[in-house]
Scaffold this motif. Structure first.
Motif, PDB file in Angstrom:
ATOM      1  N   SER A  25     -28.216  16.863  30.306  1.00 33.53           N
ATOM      2  CA  SER A  25     -28.099  15.338  30.090  1.00 33.53           C
ATOM      3  C   SER A  25     -29.317  14.762  29.583  1.00 33.53           C
ATOM      4  CB  SER A  25     -27.557  14.787  31.535  1.00 33.53           C
ATOM      5  OG  SER A  25     -26.417  14.948  31.831  1.00 33.53           O
ATOM      6  N   GLU A  38     -17.368  12.867  41.453  1.00 40.09           N
ATOM      7  CA  GLU A  38     -17.601  12.733  42.783  1.00 40.09           C
ATOM      8  C   GLU A  38     -17.169  13.523  43.665  1.00 40.09           C
ATOM      9  OE1 GLU A  38     -17.533   8.579  40.805  1.00 40.09           O
ATOM     10  OE2 GLU A  38     -16.292  10.196  41.072  1.00 40.09           O
ATOM     11  N   LEU A  44     -28.064  20.605  47.935  1.00 40.51           N
ATOM     12  CA  LEU A  44     -27.400  19.303  47.464  1.00 40.51           C
ATOM     13  C   LEU A  44     -25.832  19.427  47.198  1.00 40.51           C
ATOM     14  CD1 LEU A  44     -29.367  19.055  43.864  1.00 40.51           C
ATOM     15  CD2 LEU A  44     -29.608  17.745  45.892  1.00 40.51           C
ATOM     16  N   TYR A  45     -25.209  20.512  47.506  1.00 42.36           N
ATOM     17  CA  TYR A  45     -23.774  20.386  47.538  1.00 42.36           C
ATOM     18  C   TYR A  45     -23.164  21.375  48.638  1.00 42.36           C
ATOM     19  CZ  TYR A  45     -24.826  23.635  43.879  1.00 42.36           C
ATOM     20  OH  TYR A  45     -25.445  24.941  43.236  1.00 42.36           O
ATOM     21  N   GLN A  69     -25.048  16.813  33.277  1.00 32.11           N
ATOM     22  CA  GLN A  69     -25.519  17.375  34.668  1.00 32.11           C
ATOM     23  C   GLN A  69     -25.918  16.036  35.406  1.00 32.11           C
ATOM     24  OE1 GLN A  69     -25.847  20.452  35.850  1.00 32.11           O
ATOM     25  NE2 GLN A  69     -26.484  19.653  37.648  1.00 32.11           N
ATOM     26  N   GLY A  70     -25.085  15.698  36.198  1.00 29.57           N
ATOM     27  CA  GLY A  70     -25.554  14.298  37.051  1.00 29.57           C
ATOM     28  C   GLY A  70     -25.301  13.152  36.458  1.00 29.57           C
ATOM     29  N   ASP A  71     -24.577  12.847  35.342  1.00 36.58           N
ATOM     30  CA  ASP A  71     -24.602  11.695  34.792  1.00 36.58           C
ATOM     31  C   ASP A  71     -23.364  10.715  35.818  1.00 36.58           C
ATOM     32  OD1 ASP A  71     -26.027  11.161  31.855  1.00 36.58           O
ATOM     33  OD2 ASP A  71     -25.059  13.256  32.225  1.00 36.58           O
TER      34      ASP A  71
END
Length: 309
Positions: free
Chosen positions: A192, A244, A20-21, A210-212
């Motif tokens: 989250s 981001e 993912l990253y 987490q990912g909001d």
């Protein structure tokens, strides 16, 4: 937290390599690259460097998650000796996988050796096979984490002989030295989901989302504030955000459509929006093609973006 400034930290590369990253170059990187990155963040005024936690990745998830997950205690202790002031965050430690006395021994030693630089980030975990292999109830992992946090509060407190009596863990009369250097080790709760947000509000000193996305953060922060007010919980609380992906300047390569690019002033203006939402600290990640480019990005952020947050 400071009412006008937002601090910034970084999830370190190399130590976790989810598709993912992770950048392609991280697969061939090693300890020297990890140390160089942490030292660059230390020099650039970053608030913390962070390391993740997974014990073992099942074969079904390996193509997406990879199996490269460094142990956070070993990693942060190694980097503590290579840095001077930057804090050391577990983001996040799946503390329910281990007995709280074991976790307390490890992290108290880390805090003691680093001169009080530990930030203990905790989370419920999501990989069922890890729990099964270690003999921990996956379905009730939320309840396990709730009590584990309580037990860790006691075991990481000032008492040489901590005491906790709960449904899962019961201990007293067992001494642990060294004690943490901090009088109170900050516990930041990750996640989250509604349960994770409630846990952060009622049991944590901070929240690690987490990912909001940006547009969801205000309502999450408002819920935490309301829960804490209703429970009459006072004291400082750190609201976090994950920004981001960033690239300072005009990239000469494709950095992805979600990546924020531009001048330091433009990036600072964009990131200041988090402060307006009530965020106290943002976690940043930079796109890069190698160690030198990453270190250049970290240095540029510290020199030209950070002062404007």
């Amino acid at each position: 937290m400071n009412a006008t400034r937002v601090s910034y930290g970084i999830q370190l590369p190399i130590q976790s390599q989810s598709t993912l990253y992770a950048e392609p170059w991280e697969a061939g990187a090693g300890p020297d690259d990890l140390v160089a990155t942490a030292r660059a963040a230390d020099r650039a005024g970053f608030s913390y460097v962070a390391s993740c936690d997974h014990v073992a990745i099942p074969r079904r998830l390996a193509p997406a998650m990879s199996t490269a997950w460094y142990d956070p205690v070993a990693t942060l202790a190694y980097l503590a000796a290579a840095t001077e002031r930057v804090r050391l965050l577990s983001h996040v430690a799946v503390v329910g996988l281990r007995h709280p006395l074991l976790t307390a021994k490890q992290y108290a030693t880390l805090d003691h050796l680093s001169g009080g630089r530990l930030l203990l980030g905790v989370g419920a975990g999501h990989v069922e096979e890890e729990f099964t292999a270690l003999g921990v109830d996956f379905r009730h992992r939320g309840a396990v984490l709730d009590e584990t946090i309580d037990a860790l509060r006691a075991a990481l407190g000032p008492e040489e002989f901590p005491e906790h009596h709960g449904k899962l863990y019961d201990f007293e009369g067992l001494g642990q030295l060294p004690r943490p250097a901090q009088e109170r080790v900050p516990v930041w709760v990750g996640g989250s989901s509604p349960a994770a947000v409630r846990r952060a509000a009622l049991k944590g000193d901070g929240w690690l989302p987490q990912g909001d996305p940006r547009d969801r953060l205000p309502q999450q922060i408002a819920r935490i504030r309301r829960l804490r007010e209703d429970a009459a919980i006072q004291g400082p609380f750190v609201y976090g955000a994950i920004a981001e992906p960033l690239y300072i300047g005009t990239p000469a390569w494709h950095v992805g459509r979600r990546t924020l690019t531009g001048s330091p002033e433009q990036l600072a203006e964009s990131l200041r929006a988090y402060r307006a939402m009530g965020v106290d600290q943002i976690q940043v990640r930079f796109r890069s093609r190698g160690r030198s480019e990453l270190i250049d990005q970290i240095a540029a952020f510290g020199a030209d973006v950070g002062p404007h947050l």
